[in-house]
Design a protein around this motif. Structure first.
Motif, short mmCIF file in Angstrom:
data_model
loop_
_atom_site.label_atom_id
_atom_site.label_comp_id
_atom_site.label_asym_id
_atom_site.label_seq_id
_atom_site.Cartn_x
_atom_site.Cartn_y
_atom_site.Cartn_z
N VAL A 193 0.96 -1.12 -0.15
CA VAL A 193 0.17 0.07 0.21
C VAL A 193 0.94 1.28 -0.06
N TRP A 194 0.55 2.37 -1.07
CA TRP A 194 1.49 3.39 -0.92
C TRP A 194 1.38 4.13 0.27
N SER A 195 2.00 4.95 0.45
CA SER A 195 2.02 6.01 1.82
C SER A 195 1.30 7.25 1.05
N ILE A 196 0.87 8.31 1.83
CA ILE A 196 0.43 9.81 1.32
C ILE A 196 1.31 10.13 0.42
N GLY A 197 2.47 10.20 0.93
CA GLY A 197 3.57 10.73 -0.09
C GLY A 197 3.74 10.24 -1.39
N GLN A 198 3.73 8.92 -1.30
CA GLN A 198 3.89 8.24 -2.40
C GLN A 198 2.64 8.55 -3.64
N MET A 199 1.39 8.51 -2.93
CA MET A 199 0.39 9.06 -3.89
C MET A 199 0.61 10.36 -4.43
N TYR A 200 1.18 11.34 -3.69
CA TYR A 200 1.32 12.67 -4.15
C TYR A 200 2.39 12.57 -5.26
N ASP A 201 3.43 11.78 -4.90
CA ASP A 201 4.43 11.93 -6.13
C ASP A 201 3.89 11.33 -7.29
N HIS A 202 2.97 10.11 -7.01
CA HIS A 202 2.36 9.74 -8.28
C HIS A 202 1.60 10.65 -9.06
N LYS B 135 -10.33 0.43 -8.54
CA LYS B 135 -8.99 0.49 -8.47
C LYS B 135 -8.51 -0.07 -9.54
N ILE B 136 -7.44 0.72 -10.24
CA ILE B 136 -6.75 0.27 -11.30
C ILE B 136 -5.08 -0.13 -11.15
N LYS B 137 -5.07 -1.42 -11.37
CA LYS B 137 -3.82 -1.85 -11.32
C LYS B 137 -2.93 -1.82 -12.72
N LEU B 138 -1.98 -1.11 -12.64
CA LEU B 138 -0.89 -1.04 -13.86
C LEU B 138 0.03 -2.26 -14.01
N PRO B 139 0.35 -2.66 -15.15
CA PRO B 139 1.23 -3.88 -15.32
C PRO B 139 2.55 -3.56 -14.64
N ASP B 140 3.10 -4.79 -14.22
CA ASP B 140 4.20 -4.72 -13.27
C ASP B 140 5.25 -3.75 -13.74
N GLU B 141 5.54 -3.66 -15.15
CA GLU B 141 6.63 -2.88 -15.56
C GLU B 141 6.26 -1.27 -15.70
N LEU B 142 4.91 -0.94 -15.39
CA LEU B 142 4.76 0.36 -15.23
C LEU B 142 4.24 0.78 -13.81
N ASN B 143 4.64 -0.29 -12.78
CA ASN B 143 3.92 0.07 -11.46
C ASN B 143 5.24 0.09 -10.43
N THR B 144 6.26 0.69 -10.88
CA THR B 144 7.49 1.05 -10.05
C THR B 144 6.77 1.98 -8.73
N PRO B 145 7.06 1.62 -7.70
CA PRO B 145 6.63 2.37 -6.45
C PRO B 145 7.17 3.69 -6.35
N PRO B 146 6.21 4.70 -6.12
CA PRO B 146 6.49 6.03 -6.14
C PRO B 146 7.50 6.37 -5.08
N ASN B 147 8.32 7.63 -5.30
CA ASN B 147 9.32 7.88 -4.04
C ASN B 147 8.51 8.32 -2.72
N ASN B 148 9.09 7.75 -1.65
CA ASN B 148 8.39 8.05 -0.66
C ASN B 148 9.63 8.97 0.50
N SER B 149 10.44 9.71 -0.20
CA SER B 149 11.40 10.26 0.57
C SER B 149 11.33 11.76 0.56
N ASP B 150 10.07 12.49 -0.20
CA ASP B 150 10.10 13.74 -0.34
C ASP B 150 9.69 14.28 0.97
N SER B 151 9.99 15.60 1.31
CA SER B 151 9.54 16.35 2.50
C SER B 151 8.22 17.02 2.30
#
Length: 166
Positions: free
Chosen positions: A30-39, A82-98
C-alpha cells in the motif's frame, strides 16, 4: 477552473500531515500518502508533456480513443474502481520527499496547468498522442485527464488517511 481548485486543495492539505504520516505505509503493498502525491505529480507532468507534444505536431491523426477511453470521457472521469498497472509500469513512487518538496512540486503542477490553460484550446484537435489504455488523445483531452486523475485519487487519499496513526 475546477482542476486548479482541486489541485490547490490537495496542496493545501499537505499542511495537515506530519513527515511521519506522509511516509507511513500500513502495508508493504500500500502506498503512503507521500507516494500518492509523488504519483499524481509525475503523471500530471506526463500528461502535460503529451499535451505539449500535440502542440508541436504537424500531422493530423485520424485514429481515436479506445472503448474504455470513450467511456472515460463520456462519464467525465475514471470509474470508481482500483486500477492496477502492469508490473513494468508500476514502480513504487518516491517516498522520501519532504512536505516542502511536495508543496513545491505541487506548485509547479499548478503553474504549468495555468500556463497550459491559455493555449490548450488553440491546438488543432486532430493533433494527437497515443495513451496506452485510452487511445489517441488530443491536447484538450490530455489537459482534462490531469483533473480526472486527481479526482480519481480522492478515494485512495481518504482510505490512506483512515489508516494513519493519529
Amino acid at each position: 477552473m475546477i482542476e486548479l481548485k482541486l489541485i490547490n486543495t490537495y496542496k493545501n492539505e499537505l499542511q495537515n500531515y506530519s513527515l511521519e504520516q506522509l511516509r507511513y505505509k500500513s502495508e508493504e503493498t500500500v502506498w503512503s500518502i507521500g507516494q500518492m502525491y509523488d504519483h499524481l505529480i509525475l503523471v500530471a507532468h506526463e500528461y502535460l508533456d503529451n499535451m505539449d507534444t500535440c502542440f508541436t505536431l504537424n500531422d493530423e491523426q485520424p485514429l481515436g480513443k479506445t472503448e474504455f477511453g470513450k467511456h472515460l470521457y463520456k462519464i467525465g472521469g475514471f470509474p470508481p474502481i482500483k486500477i492496477k498497472l502492469p508490473d513494468e509500469l508500476n514502480t513504487p513512487p518516491n517516498n522520501s520527499d519532504s512536505k516542502d518538496d511536495l508543496i513545491s512540486r505541487m506548485d509547479q503542477v499548478i503553474l504549468r496547468l495555468s500556463q497550459c490553460a491559455s493555449k490548450v484550446d488553440n491546438i488543432n484537435p486532430n493533433y494527437k498522442v497515443e495513451h496506452g489504455g485510452f487511445g489517441w488523445l488530443n491536447a484538450r483531452e490530455w489537459y482534462d485527464l490531469v483533473g480526472m486523475h486527481f479526482r480519481h485519487h480522492l478515494r485512495q487519499k481518504d482510505e490512506l488517511e483512515q489508516r494513519l496513526v493519529k
